[in-house]
Design a protein around this motif. Structure first.
Motif, PDB file in Angstrom:
ATOM      1  N   GLY A 163      77.956  18.075  80.054  1.00  0.00           N
ATOM      2  CA  GLY A 163      78.196  17.208  81.200  1.00  0.00           C
ATOM      3  C   GLY A 163      78.980  17.943  82.272  1.00  0.00           C
ATOM      4  N   ASN A 164      79.818  17.205  82.995  1.00  0.00           N
ATOM      5  CA  ASN A 164      80.592  17.809  84.075  1.00  0.00           C
ATOM      6  C   ASN A 164      81.568  18.883  83.610  1.00  0.00           C
ATOM      7  N   PRO A 165      82.223  18.763  82.453  1.00  0.00           N
ATOM      8  CA  PRO A 165      83.114  19.839  82.010  1.00  0.00           C
ATOM      9  C   PRO A 165      82.387  21.134  81.658  1.00  0.00           C
ATOM     10  N   GLY A 166      81.105  21.058  81.385  1.00  0.00           N
ATOM     11  CA  GLY A 166      80.355  22.253  81.015  1.00  0.00           C
ATOM     12  C   GLY A 166      80.613  22.697  79.588  1.00  0.00           C
ATOM     13  N   LYS A 167      80.039  23.857  79.240  1.00  0.00           N
ATOM     14  CA  LYS A 167      80.094  24.362  77.865  1.00  0.00           C
ATOM     15  C   LYS A 167      80.647  25.781  77.797  1.00  0.00           C
ATOM     16  N   ALA A 168      81.535  26.123  78.722  1.00  0.00           N
ATOM     17  CA  ALA A 168      82.028  27.506  78.791  1.00  0.00           C
ATOM     18  C   ALA A 168      82.677  27.959  77.500  1.00  0.00           C
ATOM     19  N   HIS A 169      83.349  27.037  76.798  1.00  0.00           N
ATOM     20  CA  HIS A 169      84.085  27.417  75.588  1.00  0.00           C
ATOM     21  C   HIS A 169      83.483  26.855  74.310  1.00  0.00           C
ATOM     22  N   CYS A 170      82.455  26.027  74.438  1.00  0.00           N
ATOM     23  CA  CYS A 170      81.914  25.396  73.235  1.00  0.00           C
ATOM     24  C   CYS A 170      80.480  24.947  73.488  1.00  0.00           C
ATOM     25  N   ASN A 171      79.546  25.580  72.809  1.00  0.00           N
ATOM     26  CA  ASN A 171      78.139  25.195  72.909  1.00  0.00           C
ATOM     27  C   ASN A 171      77.746  24.468  71.629  1.00  0.00           C
ATOM     28  N   PRO A 172      77.625  23.138  71.663  1.00  0.00           N
ATOM     29  CA  PRO A 172      77.301  22.392  70.448  1.00  0.00           C
ATOM     30  C   PRO A 172      76.042  22.883  69.739  1.00  0.00           C
ATOM     31  N   ASP A 173      75.023  23.311  70.494  1.00  0.00           N
ATOM     32  CA  ASP A 173      73.787  23.778  69.867  1.00  0.00           C
ATOM     33  C   ASP A 173      74.054  24.933  68.910  1.00  0.00           C
ATOM     34  N   LEU A 174      74.941  25.828  69.296  1.00  0.00           N
ATOM     35  CA  LEU A 174      75.249  26.981  68.448  1.00  0.00           C
ATOM     36  C   LEU A 174      76.099  26.593  67.255  1.00  0.00           C
ATOM     37  N   LEU A 175      77.100  25.759  67.479  1.00  0.00           N
ATOM     38  CA  LEU A 175      78.029  25.428  66.399  1.00  0.00           C
ATOM     39  C   LEU A 175      77.441  24.443  65.395  1.00  0.00           C
ATOM     40  N   MET A 185      95.744  22.318  68.003  1.00  0.00           N
ATOM     41  CA  MET A 185      94.747  21.415  67.433  1.00  0.00           C
ATOM     42  C   MET A 185      93.846  20.949  68.564  1.00  0.00           C
ATOM     43  N   ILE A 186      92.642  20.498  68.212  1.00  0.00           N
ATOM     44  CA  ILE A 186      91.709  19.985  69.212  1.00  0.00           C
ATOM     45  C   ILE A 186      91.920  18.484  69.324  1.00  0.00           C
ATOM     46  N   SER A 187      92.396  18.031  70.480  1.00  0.00           N
ATOM     47  CA  SER A 187      92.661  16.600  70.646  1.00  0.00           C
ATOM     48  C   SER A 187      91.377  15.818  70.912  1.00  0.00           C
ATOM     49  N   ALA A 188      90.414  16.455  71.595  1.00  0.00           N
ATOM     50  CA  ALA A 188      89.161  15.775  71.933  1.00  0.00           C
ATOM     51  C   ALA A 188      88.120  16.795  72.341  1.00  0.00           C
ATOM     52  N   LEU A 189      86.861  16.422  72.160  1.00  0.00           N
ATOM     53  CA  LEU A 189      85.743  17.129  72.775  1.00  0.00           C
ATOM     54  C   LEU A 189      85.268  16.256  73.937  1.00  0.00           C
ATOM     55  N   SER A 190      84.946  16.881  75.061  1.00  0.00           N
ATOM     56  CA  SER A 190      84.663  16.109  76.272  1.00  0.00           C
ATOM     57  C   SER A 190      83.327  16.492  76.894  1.00  0.00           C
ATOM     58  N   CYS A 191      82.536  15.462  77.191  1.00  0.00           N
ATOM     59  CA  CYS A 191      81.196  15.681  77.761  1.00  0.00           C
ATOM     60  C   CYS A 191      80.944  14.645  78.854  1.00  0.00           C
ATOM     61  N   HIS A 192      81.859  14.533  79.803  1.00  0.00           N
ATOM     62  CA  HIS A 192      81.777  13.524  80.850  1.00  0.00           C
ATOM     63  C   HIS A 192      80.464  13.624  81.624  1.00  0.00           C
ATOM     64  N   GLY A 193      79.667  12.583  81.534  1.00  0.00           N
ATOM     65  CA  GLY A 193      78.388  12.552  82.237  1.00  0.00           C
ATOM     66  C   GLY A 193      77.983  11.112  82.520  1.00  0.00           C
ATOM     67  N   ASN A 194      76.726  10.911  82.875  1.00  0.00           N
ATOM     68  CA  ASN A 194      76.207   9.571  83.152  1.00  0.00           C
ATOM     69  C   ASN A 194      74.945   9.316  82.330  1.00  0.00           C
ATOM     70  N   PRO A 195      75.115   8.879  81.077  1.00  0.00           N
ATOM     71  CA  PRO A 195      73.943   8.619  80.233  1.00  0.00           C
ATOM     72  C   PRO A 195      73.153   7.387  80.668  1.00  0.00           C
ATOM     73  N   LEU A 196      73.649   6.660  81.666  1.00  0.00           N
ATOM     74  CA  LEU A 196      72.949   5.484  82.190  1.00  0.00           C
ATOM     75  C   LEU A 196      72.298   5.754  83.537  1.00  0.00           C
ATOM     76  N   ASP A 209      72.548  13.997  79.699  1.00  0.00           N
ATOM     77  CA  ASP A 209      73.913  13.575  79.410  1.00  0.00           C
ATOM     78  C   ASP A 209      73.998  12.836  78.078  1.00  0.00           C
ATOM     79  N   HIS A 210      72.969  12.079  77.760  1.00  0.00           N
ATOM     80  CA  HIS A 210      72.928  11.403  76.458  1.00  0.00           C
ATOM     81  C   HIS A 210      72.867  12.418  75.324  1.00  0.00           C
ATOM     82  N   ASP A 211      72.017  13.399  75.463  1.00  0.00           N
ATOM     83  CA  ASP A 211      71.897  14.429  74.413  1.00  0.00           C
ATOM     84  C   ASP A 211      73.221  15.173  74.221  1.00  0.00           C
TER      85      ASP A 211
END
Length: 322
Positions: free
Chosen positions: A36-48, A68-79, A89-91
């Motif tokens: 989403g808006n934060p991007g995947k510069a440090h974490c690509n879910p497909d790879l992990l 520790m990781i407090s949250a994973l963030s994928c701010h987008g508009n799935p609607l 964004d849903h994916d």
């Protein structure tokens, strides 16, 4: 509480360099973008998701630095009414939930989304007035046909994966106030909560301390962003709080985002932190930097120093005087 940072600030650095930056400032938590808006510069879910060894290495990189990781963030508009944009964004959201479960991260942050005003719409429609009555009809259609059905389905999915959803209360999206968050939570369940950012409360005319009280009493704060806002008393009379000018026009805008302490004083921030603990939130305080007057490093450093004065890291003591 744990002072942390939303690592999208350091998107131009490697994952390890970004973690080193957080650890060097004495932070205890990181929030990591996964799409989403934060991007995947440090974490690509497909790879992990497909590589257990990579996930273990990822976790080790964080934990070995005392973080520790407090949250994973994928701010987008799935609607989003454009189906291709909504699907992306849903994916990102679905993969982030899956990854959060595997990494044992309890919260996924995102936006509620904002639909169009009918099935064939091209752009989101954010109603902000009850009259003319057309806007009420649009709002009713959005919530009954899009917002509630989507989050009922995918809230249940997140619950199944042992993940809470932190919706950022942000203008331009269906959930943007404590009231709209609680409306969705009532319809969907406790999996829905706020990723509460005071900066978005101030420009809407909402007192963040009261927002904390309202949401905290309901157990509806899942995560917290630390960002400030300043409101220009002259420009707000020209443009109002729904100022549509670019954020880059800082001399002309009614309000703008600032580093913690540069919009409101530290007594105000101490009140916010105290309200969080008073109403049951003792988790991450994640610094977000969107200050157009400061470099990233300076804004981040000043936010850390300011918040270190008011954050409560130890557990509350027993009331020996009672």
């Amino acid at each position: 509480m744990k002072l942390g940072v939303f690592m999208v600030l350091f998107g131009d650095r490697s994952f390890e360099e970004a973690l080193d930056m957080a650890a060097s400032r004495g932070l205890k938590a990181v929030e990591i973008g996964t799409g989403g808006n934060p991007g995947k510069a440090h974490c690509n879910p497909d790879l992990l998701l497909e590589n257990k060894a990579a996930r273990e290495q990822f976790k080790k990189a964080v934990e070995s630095r005392g973080l520790m990781i407090s949250a994973l963030s994928c701010h987008g508009n799935p609607l989003h009414p454009q189906k291709a944009l909504a699907q992306q964004d849903h994916d990102d959201f679905v993969k982030t939930v899956q990854l959060a479960e595997l990494l044992e991260v309890p919260v996924v942050n995102t936006f509620s989304g904002c639909p169009g005003d009918h099935e064939d719409a091209k752009y989101p429609n954010w109603p902000v007035a009850p009259w003319p009555n057309d806007y009420q009809e649009v709002l009713k259609w959005q919530w009954e046909n899009k917002v509630i059905p989507y989050w009922k389905e995918w809230g249940a999915y997140a619950e199944k994966h042992h993940v809470k959803i932190g919706l950022e209360l942000h203008g331009g999206f269906s959930v943007h106030t404590p009231g709209t968050l609680l409306r969705l939570r009532e319809a969907v369940g406790e999996v829905i909560g706020a990723n509460l950012d005071p900066s978005h409360m101030w420009w809407q005319g909402i007192d963040p301390v009261q927002a904390v009280a309202i949401l905290g009493k309901a157990g509806a704060i899942h995560h917290f962003h630390a960002k400030d806002t300043t409101i220009d008393p002259i420009n707000v009379n020209m443009h109002g709080i729904t100022d549509m000018q670019s954020y880059s026009l800082m001399q002309d805008r009614a309000w703008q985002f600032r580093t913690v302490g540069y919009g409101h004083d530290m007594k105000t921030w101490a009140d916010i932190i105290s309200a969080l603990r008073l109403h049951g939130y003792d988790y991450a305080v994640s610094i977000e930097h969107e200050d157009g007057l400061m470099s990233i490093d300076e804004g981040f450093t000043k936010a850390v120093r300011n918040l270190q004065q008011v954050i409560m890291e130890d557990s509350a003591a027993e009331m020996w005087w009672v």
